[in-house]
Write a protein that holds these residues in place. Structure first.
Motif, PDB file in Angstrom:
ATOM      1  N   HIS A   1       0.874  -1.193   0.018  1.00  0.00           N
ATOM      2  CA  HIS A   1       0.040   0.010  -0.085  1.00  0.00           C
ATOM      3  C   HIS A   1       0.704   1.278   0.082  1.00  0.00           C
ATOM      4  O   HIS A   1       1.410   1.597   0.895  1.00  0.00           O
ATOM      5  N   PRO A   2       1.253   1.848  -1.374  1.00  0.00           N
ATOM      6  CA  PRO A   2       2.187   2.982  -1.242  1.00  0.00           C
ATOM      7  C   PRO A   2       1.641   3.985  -0.381  1.00  0.00           C
ATOM      8  O   PRO A   2       0.335   4.424  -0.557  1.00  0.00           O
ATOM      9  N   PRO A   3       2.475   4.592   0.627  1.00  0.00           N
ATOM     10  CA  PRO A   3       1.934   5.516   1.514  1.00  0.00           C
ATOM     11  C   PRO A   3       1.817   7.175   0.744  1.00  0.00           C
ATOM     12  O   PRO A   3       2.370   7.067   0.088  1.00  0.00           O
ATOM     13  N   GLY A   4       0.856   7.761   1.493  1.00  0.00           N
ATOM     14  CA  GLY A   4       0.686   9.184   1.048  1.00  0.00           C
ATOM     15  C   GLY A   4       0.015   9.458  -0.215  1.00  0.00           C
ATOM     16  O   GLY A   4       0.058  10.474  -0.803  1.00  0.00           O
ATOM     17  N   HIS A   5      -0.891   8.382  -0.875  1.00  0.00           N
ATOM     18  CA  HIS A   5      -1.540   8.645  -2.000  1.00  0.00           C
ATOM     19  C   HIS A   5      -2.917   7.874  -1.931  1.00  0.00           C
ATOM     20  O   HIS A   5      -3.352   6.841  -1.287  1.00  0.00           O
ATOM     21  N   ALA A   6      -3.686   8.374  -2.706  1.00  0.00           N
ATOM     22  CA  ALA A   6      -5.164   7.928  -2.710  1.00  0.00           C
ATOM     23  C   ALA A   6      -4.991   6.581  -3.430  1.00  0.00           C
ATOM     24  O   ALA A   6      -4.342   6.434  -4.214  1.00  0.00           O
ATOM     25  N   LEU A   7      -5.758   5.637  -2.959  1.00  0.00           N
ATOM     26  CA  LEU A   7      -5.803   4.220  -3.565  1.00  0.00           C
ATOM     27  C   LEU A   7      -6.548   4.306  -4.619  1.00  0.00           C
ATOM     28  O   LEU A   7      -7.993   4.283  -4.629  1.00  0.00           O
ATOM     29  N   ALA A   8      -6.123   3.681  -5.691  1.00  0.00           N
ATOM     30  CA  ALA A   8      -6.960   3.589  -6.917  1.00  0.00           C
ATOM     31  C   ALA A   8      -7.524   2.259  -7.349  1.00  0.00           C
ATOM     32  O   ALA A   8      -8.587   1.808  -7.525  1.00  0.00           O
ATOM     33  N   VAL A   9      -6.439   1.095  -6.809  1.00  0.00           N
ATOM     34  CA  VAL A   9      -6.693  -0.138  -7.217  1.00  0.00           C
ATOM     35  C   VAL A   9      -6.450  -1.075  -5.692  1.00  0.00           C
ATOM     36  O   VAL A   9      -5.334  -0.893  -5.593  1.00  0.00           O
ATOM     37  N   HIS A  10      -7.393  -1.884  -5.334  1.00  0.00           N
ATOM     38  CA  HIS A  10      -6.956  -2.456  -4.330  1.00  0.00           C
ATOM     39  C   HIS A  10      -7.519  -3.915  -4.210  1.00  0.00           C
ATOM     40  O   HIS A  10      -8.800  -4.370  -4.354  1.00  0.00           O
ATOM     41  N   ALA A  11      -6.747  -5.055  -4.450  1.00  0.00           N
ATOM     42  CA  ALA A  11      -7.259  -6.389  -4.275  1.00  0.00           C
ATOM     43  C   ALA A  11      -6.770  -7.248  -3.108  1.00  0.00           C
ATOM     44  O   ALA A  11      -5.393  -6.914  -2.682  1.00  0.00           O
ATOM     45  N   THR A  12      -7.454  -7.951  -2.554  1.00  0.00           N
ATOM     46  CA  THR A  12      -7.482  -8.731  -1.336  1.00  0.00           C
ATOM     47  C   THR A  12      -7.644 -10.095  -1.555  1.00  0.00           C
ATOM     48  O   THR A  12      -8.738 -10.304  -1.860  1.00  0.00           O
ATOM     49  N   GLY A  13      -6.707 -11.118  -1.251  1.00  0.00           N
ATOM     50  CA  GLY A  13      -6.845 -12.687  -1.322  1.00  0.00           C
ATOM     51  C   GLY A  13      -7.640 -13.054  -2.665  1.00  0.00           C
ATOM     52  O   GLY A  13      -8.414 -13.748  -2.799  1.00  0.00           O
ATOM     53  N   VAL A  14      -7.170 -12.572  -3.737  1.00  0.00           N
ATOM     54  CA  VAL A  14      -7.929 -12.803  -4.986  1.00  0.00           C
ATOM     55  C   VAL A  14      -7.351 -14.164  -5.642  1.00  0.00           C
ATOM     56  O   VAL A  14      -6.202 -14.397  -5.686  1.00  0.00           O
ATOM     57  N   ALA A  15      -8.284 -15.080  -5.652  1.00  0.00           N
ATOM     58  CA  ALA A  15      -7.968 -16.364  -6.167  1.00  0.00           C
ATOM     59  C   ALA A  15      -8.949 -16.734  -7.420  1.00  0.00           C
ATOM     60  O   ALA A  15     -10.136 -16.363  -7.396  1.00  0.00           O
ATOM     61  N   HIS A  16      -8.415 -17.454  -8.244  1.00  0.00           N
ATOM     62  CA  HIS A  16      -9.327 -18.001  -9.473  1.00  0.00           C
ATOM     63  C   HIS A  16      -8.808 -19.235 -10.113  1.00  0.00           C
ATOM     64  O   HIS A  16      -7.350 -19.599 -10.136  1.00  0.00           O
TER      65      HIS A  16
ATOM     66  N   ARG B   1      -3.706 -17.734  -6.482  1.00  0.00           N
ATOM     67  CA  ARG B   1      -3.815 -18.411  -5.233  1.00  0.00           C
ATOM     68  C   ARG B   1      -3.829 -17.295  -4.094  1.00  0.00           C
ATOM     69  O   ARG B   1      -3.248 -17.913  -2.973  1.00  0.00           O
ATOM     70  N   GLY B   2      -4.491 -16.253  -3.934  1.00  0.00           N
ATOM     71  CA  GLY B   2      -4.609 -15.361  -2.991  1.00  0.00           C
ATOM     72  C   GLY B   2      -3.589 -14.052  -3.185  1.00  0.00           C
ATOM     73  O   GLY B   2      -2.804 -13.992  -2.523  1.00  0.00           O
ATOM     74  N   VAL B   3      -3.863 -13.395  -3.931  1.00  0.00           N
ATOM     75  CA  VAL B   3      -2.967 -12.116  -4.519  1.00  0.00           C
ATOM     76  C   VAL B   3      -3.554 -10.885  -3.748  1.00  0.00           C
ATOM     77  O   VAL B   3      -4.806 -10.680  -3.671  1.00  0.00           O
ATOM     78  N   ASP B   4      -2.679 -10.208  -3.107  1.00  0.00           N
ATOM     79  CA  ASP B   4      -3.149  -8.979  -2.509  1.00  0.00           C
ATOM     80  C   ASP B   4      -2.171  -7.782  -3.395  1.00  0.00           C
ATOM     81  O   ASP B   4      -0.773  -7.990  -3.718  1.00  0.00           O
ATOM     82  N   LEU B   5      -2.857  -6.756  -3.774  1.00  0.00           N
ATOM     83  CA  LEU B   5      -2.142  -5.847  -4.597  1.00  0.00           C
ATOM     84  C   LEU B   5      -2.929  -4.498  -4.541  1.00  0.00           C
ATOM     85  O   LEU B   5      -4.132  -4.348  -4.549  1.00  0.00           O
ATOM     86  N   SER B   6      -1.936  -3.245  -3.966  1.00  0.00           N
ATOM     87  CA  SER B   6      -2.680  -2.042  -4.095  1.00  0.00           C
ATOM     88  C   SER B   6      -1.660  -1.187  -5.046  1.00  0.00           C
ATOM     89  O   SER B   6      -0.664  -1.321  -5.042  1.00  0.00           O
ATOM     90  N   VAL B   7      -2.588  -0.432  -5.881  1.00  0.00           N
ATOM     91  CA  VAL B   7      -1.735   0.463  -6.631  1.00  0.00           C
ATOM     92  C   VAL B   7      -2.788   1.997  -6.319  1.00  0.00           C
ATOM     93  O   VAL B   7      -3.514   2.136  -6.195  1.00  0.00           O
ATOM     94  N   ALA B   8      -1.686   2.964  -5.971  1.00  0.00           N
ATOM     95  CA  ALA B   8      -1.837   4.310  -5.813  1.00  0.00           C
ATOM     96  C   ALA B   8      -2.534   5.088  -7.013  1.00  0.00           C
ATOM     97  O   ALA B   8      -2.055   4.784  -8.322  1.00  0.00           O
ATOM     98  N   ALA B   9      -3.493   6.081  -6.846  1.00  0.00           N
ATOM     99  CA  ALA B   9      -3.728   6.814  -7.903  1.00  0.00           C
ATOM    100  C   ALA B   9      -2.685   7.531  -8.609  1.00  0.00           C
ATOM    101  O   ALA B   9      -1.826   8.093  -7.813  1.00  0.00           O
ATOM    102  N   GLY B  10      -2.506   7.679  -9.989  1.00  0.00           N
ATOM    103  CA  GLY B  10      -1.622   8.020 -10.818  1.00  0.00           C
ATOM    104  C   GLY B  10      -0.238   7.328 -10.866  1.00  0.00           C
ATOM    105  O   GLY B  10       0.606   7.822 -11.536  1.00  0.00           O
ATOM    106  N   GLU B  11      -0.265   6.157 -10.175  1.00  0.00           N
ATOM    107  CA  GLU B  11       0.856   5.217 -10.235  1.00  0.00           C
ATOM    108  C   GLU B  11       0.917   4.320 -11.585  1.00  0.00           C
ATOM    109  O   GLU B  11      -0.188   3.944 -12.061  1.00  0.00           O
ATOM    110  N   MET B  12       2.170   4.053 -12.219  1.00  0.00           N
ATOM    111  CA  MET B  12       2.130   2.975 -13.033  1.00  0.00           C
ATOM    112  C   MET B  12       2.841   1.557 -12.608  1.00  0.00           C
ATOM    113  O   MET B  12       3.950   1.764 -12.027  1.00  0.00           O
ATOM    114  N   VAL B  13       2.199   0.761 -12.815  1.00  0.00           N
ATOM    115  CA  VAL B  13       2.662  -0.691 -12.181  1.00  0.00           C
ATOM    116  C   VAL B  13       2.667  -1.696 -13.299  1.00  0.00           C
ATOM    117  O   VAL B  13       1.746  -1.908 -14.064  1.00  0.00           O
TER     118      VAL B  13
END
Length: 234
Positions: free
Chosen positions: A4-19, A28-40
């Motif tokens: 969770h990149p600090p100091g930025h509004a959160l644009a995308v947030h995935a918790t425990g994603v499995a498919h 198999r349980g992916v957690d990922l956060s991407v801040a607004a304006g960030e390129m990942v």
């Protein structure tokens, strides 16, 4: 691993994603956060779950488990119709081969998301032509996809993905069908437009040169986040 990149509004947030695809686990349980304006950049070997993750984050797929949020909206609880409308209005999706409709001109392809939202045709076409000009193929607006080069078609596909001014662009191997020069040109364009629009970008790539455009690289392996680090400055 959760980032969770600090100091930025959160644009995308995935918790425990499995498919799973049948008996084959893709995520198999992916957690990922991407801040607004960030390129990942999401990287990893073939079969690691990169494209599946992108499709889950963008609402194309509903995961078997876990939650995906775009801003304050929980994508994973939306109906299929609501997720489709989200992709037409607030999220842009760019695929490896563009997926333009062969029977429509470039301008008609770009205008399509606006027309589906019942915008007046004249207004939609004017906006589409303006975006085609912005991505450098305005002079090809009346050509069919089969009448232009791969790089030009991908620029038109980018215009279509951005014509609704989305907050997030999801790009699945956006340069995979292009030669190295056209691929670099496409990434320069995506990077410039993202900076101008303050847009968040999540892209999947197997190419280290493309991943180097990102602020951060997330490596998937066997459906899990294996590494998450700031990319080397180009």
């Amino acid at each position: 691993m959760t980032t969770h990149p600090p100091g930025h509004a959160l644009a995308v947030h995935a918790t425990g994603v499995a498919h799973d695809y049948g008996r084959r686990p893709a995520l198999r349980g992916v957690d990922l956060s991407v801040a607004a304006g960030e390129m990942v950049a999401v990287t990893g070997p073939s079969g690691s779950g990169k494209s599946t993750l992108l499709h889950v984050l963008s609402g194309v797929l509903r995961p078997d488990e876990g939650e995906v949020r775009l801003g304050d909206e929980v994508v994973t609880t939306m109906s299929e119709d609501a997720r489709s409308r989200l992709r037409r209005t607030r999220v842009g999706v760019l695929f490896q081969f563009g997926q333009l409709i062969d029977e429509l001109t470039l301008a008609d392809n770009v205008a399509l998301p606006l027309l589906l939202e019942r915008r007046k045709r004249a207004e939609a076409m004017e906006t589409a032509r303006a975006w085609l000009t912005r991505v450098g193929v305005g002079d090809l607006a009346d050509e069919l996809p089969g009448e232009v080069s791969g790089g030009q078609a991908q620029r038109a596909a980018l215009a279509r993905a951005l014509v609704t001014n989305p907050g997030v662009l999801f790009a699945d191997e956006p340069t995979g069908a292009l030669d190295s020069r056209a691929g670099s040109d496409a990434m320069d364009l995506i990077t410039d437009l993202a900076a101008e629009e303050g847009m968040t970008v999540v892209l999947v790539t197997h190419d280290a040169r493309i991943a180097a455009y990102a602020d951060r690289e997330v490596v998937l392996r066997d459906g899990l986040v294996d590494a998450d680090e700031t990319a080397v400055v180009r």
